[in-house]
Design a protein around this motif. Structure first.
Motif, PDB file in Angstrom:
ATOM      1  N   GLY A 118       0.925  -1.212  -0.199  1.00  0.00           N
ATOM      2  CA  GLY A 118       0.063  -0.181  -0.133  1.00  0.00           C
ATOM      3  C   GLY A 118       0.962   1.434  -0.061  1.00  0.00           C
ATOM      4  N   SER A 119       0.147   2.503   0.006  1.00  0.00           N
ATOM      5  CA  SER A 119       1.079   3.746  -0.005  1.00  0.00           C
ATOM      6  C   SER A 119       1.907   3.740   1.232  1.00  0.00           C
ATOM      7  CB  SER A 119      -0.038   5.014  -0.334  1.00  0.00           C
ATOM      8  OG  SER A 119      -0.950   4.872   0.827  1.00  0.00           O
ATOM      9  N   SER A 120       1.333   3.700   2.531  1.00  0.00           N
ATOM     10  CA  SER A 120       2.027   3.827   3.679  1.00  0.00           C
ATOM     11  C   SER A 120       3.328   2.719   3.526  1.00  0.00           C
ATOM     12  CB  SER A 120       1.230   3.289   4.811  1.00  0.00           C
ATOM     13  OG  SER A 120       0.250   4.241   4.839  1.00  0.00           O
ATOM     14  N   ASN A 121       3.214   1.334   2.829  1.00  0.00           N
ATOM     15  CA  ASN A 121       4.366   0.579   2.755  1.00  0.00           C
ATOM     16  C   ASN A 121       5.415   0.959   2.151  1.00  0.00           C
ATOM     17  OD1 ASN A 121       1.668  -1.356   2.715  1.00  0.00           O
ATOM     18  ND2 ASN A 121       3.140  -2.321   4.250  1.00  0.00           N
ATOM     19  N   VAL A 122       5.237   1.605   1.082  1.00  0.00           N
ATOM     20  CA  VAL A 122       6.197   2.049  -0.012  1.00  0.00           C
ATOM     21  C   VAL A 122       6.843   3.195   0.600  1.00  0.00           C
ATOM     22  CG1 VAL A 122       4.792   3.200  -1.491  1.00  0.00           C
ATOM     23  CG2 VAL A 122       7.212   2.226  -2.429  1.00  0.00           C
ATOM     24  N   LEU A 123       6.147   4.233   1.243  1.00  0.00           N
ATOM     25  CA  LEU A 123       6.468   5.513   1.694  1.00  0.00           C
ATOM     26  C   LEU A 123       7.475   5.047   2.938  1.00  0.00           C
ATOM     27  CD1 LEU A 123       3.920   7.923   1.145  1.00  0.00           C
ATOM     28  CD2 LEU A 123       5.927   7.752  -0.203  1.00  0.00           C
ATOM     29  N   GLU A 124       6.889   4.367   3.752  1.00  0.00           N
ATOM     30  CA  GLU A 124       7.779   3.955   5.097  1.00  0.00           C
ATOM     31  C   GLU A 124       9.121   3.285   4.809  1.00  0.00           C
ATOM     32  OE1 GLU A 124       6.113   2.353   9.174  1.00  0.00           O
ATOM     33  OE2 GLU A 124       6.372   0.723   7.643  1.00  0.00           O
ATOM     34  N   GLN A 325      12.851  15.678  -0.718  1.00  0.00           N
ATOM     35  CA  GLN A 325      12.611  16.613   0.471  1.00  0.00           C
ATOM     36  C   GLN A 325      11.688  16.132   1.435  1.00  0.00           C
ATOM     37  OE1 GLN A 325      11.331  19.835  -2.117  1.00  0.00           O
ATOM     38  NE2 GLN A 325      13.086  20.099  -2.900  1.00  0.00           N
ATOM     39  N   ALA A 326      10.799  15.151   1.130  1.00  0.00           N
ATOM     40  CA  ALA A 326       9.646  14.570   1.793  1.00  0.00           C
ATOM     41  C   ALA A 326      10.561  13.713   2.913  1.00  0.00           C
ATOM     42  CB  ALA A 326       8.663  14.192   1.288  1.00  0.00           C
ATOM     43  N   VAL A 327      11.264  12.816   2.294  1.00  0.00           N
ATOM     44  CA  VAL A 327      11.935  11.990   3.092  1.00  0.00           C
ATOM     45  C   VAL A 327      12.902  12.528   4.191  1.00  0.00           C
ATOM     46  CG1 VAL A 327      13.653  10.032   3.028  1.00  0.00           C
ATOM     47  CG2 VAL A 327      11.832  10.039   1.310  1.00  0.00           C
ATOM     48  N   GLU A 328      13.601  13.631   3.627  1.00  0.00           N
ATOM     49  CA  GLU A 328      14.592  14.371   4.405  1.00  0.00           C
ATOM     50  C   GLU A 328      13.837  15.142   5.532  1.00  0.00           C
ATOM     51  OE1 GLU A 328      16.659  16.959   1.880  1.00  0.00           O
ATOM     52  OE2 GLU A 328      17.800  15.549   1.145  1.00  0.00           O
TER      53      GLU A 328
END
Length: 328
Positions: A118-124, A325-328
């Motif tokens: 899901g979206s949360s899995n990949v972003l995490e 930038q979002a990850v940082e």
């Protein structure tokens, strides 16, 4: 719960009030995972009613962690999931392309239940840290044009049903509820659905929510624009069929949209596309969905022009910069 299960199994619908009370009890963890699993399973055997969906949604909104993001126009790009296609993270990737094009995106998402990632899995996996802190999310939105609202941090009931959903590995009513309960209530929404009945159900709700919206369903079963078949698109005063040619893009096979067999595979595709190292099919399907989202924000722009705005965001590296930038 036993009486509720009996009622649902016997095709006796809950009233809006009953549904709301039930969701409150779920959020308060008054039921076991087995009871919740049985409850969710009943909706695999019967269709949810408008009153039931409304009652469940009422409770989720009432119980949600409150958030107030200062932005005039923003969009959520989200799919219900549950189409069984195991695609890569198309809607999530599209959000970064749209943000890279200069539009504000408030993405609501969760871990995958019926899909690998899901979206949360990949972003995490990529290093994004979830938060429900209003100031932190406002800062992300101001600086990066995007922020991500991880559903369990905002909705106690979604957290409570997480283990049961993960065990079932099937689409449930929470696939339907997720796109309707973004706690920031963005002004615009592109939502993909896995069948036409759900599209009509969403149309009923989104009209009442006074939101600029587009609902997309690929006629071969995808909950997004897939470019593997024509797609039904419904919106404010719009009800039409879009083909690949309408986007100025090619058509592809279903096999070309496969998302891999692990979160690692999904993350690799995610980064490859943003680095312009994805396949033509992967890139074009992102451009189609991002282009449609941009047209939702700017309905006077022709669809091919919106696709080209998305293409510039991707090919210039702006979409990749937004992720960094979002990850940082």
């Amino acid at each position: 719960m036993k009486s509720i299960l009996t009622q649902l199994i016997n095709q006796q619908p809950l009233s809006r009030t009953e549904a709301k009370e039930l969701m409150h009890n779920i959020a308060e963890e008054n039921y076991s995972d087995v009871e919740i699993g049985a409850f969710l399973t009943t909706y695999l055997m019967r269709t949810i009613t408008v009153d039931e969906l409304a009652g469940y949604r009422d409770a989720l909104i009432e119980l949600a962690v409150k958030i107030n993001l200062e932005v005039d126009n923003a969009i959520d790009i989200v799919g219900t999931g549950g189409d069984g296609k195991n695609t890569f993270n198309i809607s999530t990737l599209s959000t970064f392309v749209v943000a890279g094009a200069g539009y504000k995106v408030i993405k609501h998402g969760n871990y995958g239940a019926s899909s690998v990632s899901g979206s949360s899995n990949v972003l995490e996996y990529l290093g994004y840290q979830f938060t429900n802190n209003n100031d932190a999310l406002q800062e992300q939105l101001d600086k990066n044009n995007i922020c991500f609202l991880h559903a369990p941090l905002f909705h106690p009931a979604m957290k409570a049903v997480g283990p049961a959903r993960k065990s079932l590995k099937m689409k449930t009513i929470f696939n339907l509820l997720g796109p309707l309960v973004n706690p920031a209530s963005p002004s615009h929404q592109l939502v993909g659905v896995y069948d036409l009945h759900i599209a009509r159900l969403y149309q009923f709700f989104l009209q009442k929510m006074d939101r600029s919206y587009l609902i997309a369903h690929a006629l071969d079963g995808y909950d997004e624009i897939s470019l593997t078949s024509p797609a039904k698109v419904i919106g404010n005063g719009l009800d039409t069929i879009f083909k690949s040619d309408d986007f100025g893009l090619d058509s592809y096979s279903q096999e070309e949209l496969h998302g891999g067999d692990s979160i690692k595979d999904a993350a690799k595709i995610f980064i490859n596309v943003l680095n312009q190292e994805g396949t033509n099919a992967q890139e074009d399907v992102i451009l189609a969905n991002a282009g449609l989202a941009i047209q939702c924000m700017e309905p006077d722009k022709p669809l091919p022009e919106c696709v080209e705005i998305a293409r510039e965001s991707l090919q210039s590296g702006k979409a990749l910069d937004v992720l960094k930038q979002a990850v940082e």
